[in-house]
Enzyme design. Structure first.
Site, PDB file in Angstrom:
ATOM      1  N   ASN A 150      75.659 -54.357  89.028  1.00  0.00           N
ATOM      2  CA  ASN A 150      76.871 -54.039  88.270  1.00  0.00           C
ATOM      3  C   ASN A 150      77.962 -55.093  88.398  1.00  0.00           C
ATOM      4  OD1 ASN A 150      76.441 -52.594  90.854  1.00  0.00           O
ATOM      5  ND2 ASN A 150      78.625 -52.223  90.718  1.00  0.00           N
ATOM      6  N   GLN A 178      72.897 -50.515  84.673  1.00  0.00           N
ATOM      7  CA  GLN A 178      73.528 -51.705  84.076  1.00  0.00           C
ATOM      8  C   GLN A 178      72.539 -52.555  83.284  1.00  0.00           C
ATOM      9  OE1 GLN A 178      76.609 -52.256  83.767  1.00  0.00           O
ATOM     10  NE2 GLN A 178      77.665 -51.160  85.408  1.00  0.00           N
ATOM     11  N   CYS A 325      84.667 -49.213  90.972  1.00  0.00           N
ATOM     12  CA  CYS A 325      84.780 -48.352  92.160  1.00  0.00           C
ATOM     13  C   CYS A 325      85.365 -49.116  93.342  1.00  0.00           C
ATOM     14  CB  CYS A 325      83.417 -47.808  92.586  1.00  0.00           C
ATOM     15  SG  CYS A 325      82.345 -47.410  91.255  1.00  0.00           S
TER      16      CYS A 325
HETATM   17  N1  PLP Z   1      74.902 -47.364  89.332  1.00  0.00           N
HETATM   18  C1  PLP Z   1      75.418 -48.484  88.808  1.00  0.00           C
HETATM   19  C2  PLP Z   1      74.668 -49.765  88.958  1.00  0.00           C
HETATM   20  C3  PLP Z   1      76.631 -48.447  88.130  1.00  0.00           C
HETATM   21  O1  PLP Z   1      77.151 -49.582  87.635  1.00  0.00           O
HETATM   22  C4  PLP Z   1      77.304 -47.207  88.010  1.00  0.00           C
HETATM   23  C5  PLP Z   1      78.632 -47.140  87.355  1.00  0.00           C
HETATM   24  O2  PLP Z   1      79.485 -47.976  87.577  1.00  0.00           O
HETATM   25  C6  PLP Z   1      76.722 -46.063  88.556  1.00  0.00           C
HETATM   26  C7  PLP Z   1      75.525 -46.176  89.217  1.00  0.00           C
HETATM   27  C8  PLP Z   1      77.360 -44.721  88.418  1.00  0.00           C
HETATM   28  O3  PLP Z   1      77.200 -44.215  87.112  1.00  0.00           O
HETATM   29  P1  PLP Z   1      78.159 -43.056  86.582  1.00  0.00           P
HETATM   30  O4  PLP Z   1      79.505 -43.658  86.403  1.00  0.00           O
HETATM   31  O5  PLP Z   1      77.560 -42.603  85.280  1.00  0.00           O
HETATM   32  O6  PLP Z   1      78.137 -41.963  87.591  1.00  0.00           O
END
Ligand code: PLP
Length: 376
Positions: A150, A178, A325
């Site tokens: 990500n 991603q 995040c």
């Molecule tokens: N995994 C990855 C690689 C992500 O980029 C994200 C979101 O930023 C997530 C998991 C989480 O997804 P969600 O926002 O739909 O819970």
């Protein structure tokens, strides 16, 4: 505003909104109802399931709708944890996973599972030699490896890693959140057991996702109740959002076929080249051939990204230093640390991520603004 933070989220595609609207207005019935209106709503869900399955080469029965990508990851990981058991088993994840994989596997480690994190090379790709060593021995286990990262957009050697894990008799989950809709992701070519999808990364709304569960792979539902989703994820379906996710999947499949994603890649290359031309203190942290077409990850020597971001925002560019995040966290990104970056380099990095809606004019303007900021 120039939006260059599409790995955080994307705008809902107008076609997605159009597809959703009838299910917020006239077609609001419960898909489990036996009368015609209910059956029609149910068939809209099944169409969405086919669209999502079509995007990744799955069969519709292998798709379970969820509330988000985080839920999909947790569902797969918790189910696999139960399957392998905590005694004499092992779990391997990469060091660069999203927190939606790291936190649930941390929780497994806290209750006695043997969890190992495998690192990456300087390009941000999983060390396959380390993976081979980690899966050796006769223990049952599972690997959870993201398809694309990500923060950097770096595509992982998922086919090779899956082959290594399968050779050891392990299960494989991939967080493809991603990658789906940006690069070809095919479960008919890569034999993973579980694959997570999140709608808001490719122009569906936030709060909807899916989990691919390969036919025959062990699965234990996390949410039990009325038996929706063939008993695999109970709860009355969020019909408009599922329809939106299906439409977004169909759009991305079309865009991949008709060159829409190639255009995004060209714009990303234009952005990188433009910044490198204007600045000599900029470093491209990834190679375009290893990344999804929409991400540029760059370091600006002598700059501090957390100081640049509010200035860029004020000047009309929205982007981020790492993942959404991570915003507000004072430590350098775990992804860049895994790639061997110094703290200084990690703190000077920006993630610029594009979408289908990014225009050439926006890229040219963004080059001007970012270059001026990094020079100043
Ligand atoms: N995994 C990855 C690689 C992500 O980029 C994200 C979101 O930023 C997530 C998991 C989480 O997804 P969600 O926002 O739909 O819970």
């Amino acid at each position: 505003m120039i939006y260059l933070d599409s790995n955080a989220t994307t705008q809902v595609h107008p076609r997605v909104l159009d597809a959703m609207m009838p299910f917020l207005t006239e077609a609001w019935h419960n898909p489990s109802s036996g009368y015609r209106a209910g059956r029609e709503v149910k068939s809209a869900i099944e169409k969405a399931r086919q669209q999502v399955a079509g995007l990744i080469g799955a069969t519709p029965e292998e798709i379970v709708f969820t509330g988000c990508g985080t839920e999909s990851n947790n569902m797969a990981i918790k189910s696999l944890a139960r399957e392998i058991g905590r005694k004499h088993s092992k779990v391997v994840v990469s060091e660069i996973e999203h927190s939606a994989v790291l936190r649930p596997t941390d929780a497994m480690a806290a209750v006695g599972f043997d969890v190992e994190r495998v690192g990456t090379d300087g390009e941000g790709r999983l060390r396959l030699d380390h993976l081979k060593a980690a899966v050796s021995g006769d223990r049952p286990g599972f690997l959870s490896l993201m398809w694309a990262n990500n923060e950097t957009g770096v595509i992982q050697p998922i086919a090779e890693a899956t082959a290594i894990a399968k050779e050891a008799g392990w299960f494989v989950h991939t967080d493809a959140i991603q990658a789906v809709g940006k690069v070809p992701v095919r479960v008919d070519e890569v034999p993973v057991d579980f694959l997570s999808i999140s709608g808001h990364k490719f122009h569906a709304p936030k709060g909807v996702g899916a989990l691919f569960i390969r036919k025959g792979s062990p699965f234990e539902p996390m949410i039990r109740g009325g038996g929706q989703e063939a008993g695999r994820r109970s709860g009355t379906e969020n019909v408009p959002y599922l329809v939106g996710l299906g439409e977004a999947a169909a759009i991305m499949q079309e865009e991949m076929q008709n060159g829409g994603l190639d255009r995004v890649g060209e714009l990303r290359d234009r952005l990188q080249a433009g910044l490198c031309q204007r600045l000599n203190r900029v470093r491209c942290n990834t190679q375009p051939c290893f990344t999804t077409p929409n991400v540029a990850h760059l370091s600006f020597d002598g700059c501090v990204a957390s100081e640049m971001l509010p200035k860029l925002d004020a000047a009309g560019v929205q982007c981020s230093a790492g993942s959404a995040c991570m915003t507000g966290k004072s430590q350098p990104s775990h992804v860049q640390k895994a790639m061997g970056f110094s703290d200084e380099r990690a703190y000077s990095s920006l993630r610029l991520s594009l979408s289908l809606f990014t225009s050439e004019e926006e890229i040219d303007r963004a080059i001007e603004i970012i270059a001026e900021m990094a020079d100043g």
